[in-house]
Design an enzyme around this catalytic site. Structure first.
Site, short mmCIF file in Angstrom:
data_model
loop_
_atom_site.label_atom_id
_atom_site.label_comp_id
_atom_site.label_asym_id
_atom_site.label_seq_id
_atom_site.Cartn_x
_atom_site.Cartn_y
_atom_site.Cartn_z
N ASP A 1 0.85 -1.28 0.16
CA ASP A 1 -0.03 -0.14 0.11
C ASP A 1 0.80 1.21 -0.01
OD1 ASP A 1 0.95 -0.72 2.72
OD2 ASP A 1 -0.74 0.73 3.44
N GLU B 1 0.10 -0.92 5.78
CA GLU B 1 1.13 -0.51 6.79
C GLU B 1 1.04 1.11 6.90
OE1 GLU B 1 5.12 1.21 7.64
OE2 GLU B 1 3.84 1.68 5.73
#
Length: 518
Positions: free
Chosen positions: A138, A205
């Site tokens: 991400d 994350e």
């Protein structure tokens, strides 16, 4: 010894790889040598990486093109698309994979499915060490209007500098693809990997790694039936060199406590010509509160937060004195002469071993073009505190809540206050004398012909501590990118030389792990 507190892609032609000269750093931290069995990375592996630079960059462009923004619910399907893409790439190089559903969560009032964790494994030789690799697929939000010079989700190769510009290029898609490049080289050349490998890639994350701790603990509890069985050490490539010259190995990270402070009053937005100086305005209260959190010199104004960390003694300061870093480095990375101090050691300790508080933005306020005369009905300020040992989110949060509630009471306002802790993570410090670090040091010397600096990083990767505690193994941070890459910022980039030489570093590290005697 350190104390515990020391804590459309534009590739019409192939740009020339330009590797800047590196300066040899002072030997601040030199672990004792362990015996190595001769096991250098094969020449054909290193040559393969050079010869396939173009295809590696094209694959990075494909990854950057997927706007896998975990913090924006409107892009959640893009995060899932990125997970599927990554899983397919792993399977193409013979990695056995599993997509793990992590459940659901609520973000900004939306009930959303969490992106899956992608687990992988390749190799089961009991005579070899087993390395677990972590990364995240991400990225942070990015808009051209934020100040990007190019479309953030179109990888652009600068033919003059060799910079690979695009969101996620250095954080963390480039490093993840570095591992894929290593696996592709071994598969194509028919080379046997020097270690067994396990993989754990997540898609949250940048938004607190929700669900990941529970997954790791669950897999560890399965013992021999879990995906992490037999792991000897962990390697993470999700941070950066201190500067643009000297590679580093990172043995510590700051933790994080991220807060959202909301002040609300009227039932709807109001006209300032009608209601100005007749009602309590939420924006006024919020700005006053946020101004009381941190001083212009970086001092945290919340009582007790800075006091948790002891002052550095002369011996500890020598560690920072010896690092290859200068005030010029920090100001070049920042793009302006704005360092808090002219003393290198003070600045480095501010980044590595001291807590910091940063103000990130205000939601609900007018920010567009023009001159809208609105009084917002509700505004939210976001700020975070980077933590160092012995601080934890659990220790810091009560201090934050008590202080903000006390300061809000002093305003004598009729508006309402709401404070949320959005996410957090504990700080982490590892044993840099472990064989995992010695292997990384040797690999760095082989690839870059220079000894790396040993550093602690100012950012946060909460999963490092989870891996260390749950698996009971050493965790290493082996960065690919440079200190001026601009992760989380506009015009994020990864230098082409760092992408290619960094891929060689990751592969060589595996060979050094396989060679080192434990």
């Amino acid at each position: 010894m350190l104390r515990s507190q020391i804590l459309s892609i534009s590739v019409s032609h192939r740009p020339t790889v330009r590797i800047r000269p590196f300066l040899r750093p002072a030997a601040a931290l030199v672990p004792r040598r362990r015996q190595h069995i001769a096991m250098p990375a094969p020449t054909q592996f290193l040559s393969f990486i050079d010869e396939h630079t173009g295809s590696f960059i094209r694959r990075l462009a494909d990854a950057v093109a997927i706007p896998s923004i975990s913090g924006d619910g409107s892009h959640r399907q893009d995060v899932f698309r990125m997970a599927a893409w990554l899983q397919a790439q792993l399977e193409a190089v013979d990695v056995q994979t599993k997509s793990v559903d992590l459940g659901r969560h609520v973000m900004d009032g939306q009930d959303l499915p969490l992106p899956p964790a992608i687990l992988g494994k390749i190799g089961n030789d009991p005579k070899k060490k087993t390395i677990l690799v972590y990364g995240h697929y991400d990225v942070q939000p990015a808009e051209l209007s934020d100040g990007w010079n190019t479309e953030p989700f179109t990888l652009v190769v600068d033919p003059t500098t060799g910079q690979l510009i695009g969101r996620g290029s250095t954080d963390d898609k480039g490093p993840i693809l570095g591992w894929l490049n290593v696996l592709e080289a071994h598969k194509t050349l028919g080379l046997e990997l020097p270690v067994n490998m396990r993989f754990c890639f997540e898609g949250m994350e940048e938004s607190g790694s929700e669900g990941l701790d529970e997954l790791i603990e669950s897999e560890v509890a399965k013992g021999k039936n879990g995906w992490f069985d037999g792991v000897d050490a962990v390697c993470i490539s999700d941070n950066y060199w201190l500067n643009t010259r000297t590679p580093c190995i990172t043995y510590g990270l700051r933790g994080l406590a991220y807060f959202k402070l909301t002040v609300s009053g009227p039932a709807r937005d109001l006209h300032s010509g009608v209601f100005g100086r007749t009602v309590h305005e939420p924006m006024t209260d919020l700005v006053l509160l946020m101004s009381k959190l941190v001083a212009t010199d970086g001092t945290i104004l919340i009582p007790g937060v800075d006091d948790m960390v002891s002052a550095a003694d002369a011996e500890e300061k020598k560690i920072y004195d010896a690092l290859d870093y200068s005030i010029k480095d920090v100001e070049e990375a920042a793009g302006a002469s704005i360092a808090l101090s002219s003393d290198k050691t003070t600045v480095l300790m501010g980044r590595m071993r001291s807590p910091s508080l940063s103000l990130h933005g205000i939601e609900g306020a007018f920010y567009g073009a023009g001159a809208k005369t609105v009084i917002p009905a509700s505004v939210s300020g976001k700020f975070s505190i980077r933590l160092v040992p012995p601080q934890t989110p659990e220790k810091v949060e009560p201090l934050v809540v008590s202080y903000i509630e006390s300061e809000f009471a002093k305003l004598n306002t009729k508006n309402k206050l709401n404070l949320e802790n959005l996410h957090g993570g504990k700080p982490w410090v590892a044993d840099f004398k472990h064989w995992n670090y010695e292997a990384a040091k040797k690999a760095t010397e082989v690839v870059y012909k220079v000894s790396p600096d040993y550093t602690r990083e100012g950012g946060s990767i909460p999963v490092t501590l989870t891996f260390a505690d749950s698996l009971g193994v050493n965790v290493l941070l082996l960065p690919m990118g440079r200190g001026d890459d601009g992760a989380h910022s506009t015009n994020e980039k990864l230098d082409k030389s760092n992408f290619i030489e960094g891929t060689k570093l990751l592969g060589t590290y595996l060979y050094e792990v396989g060679a080192i005697a434990v």
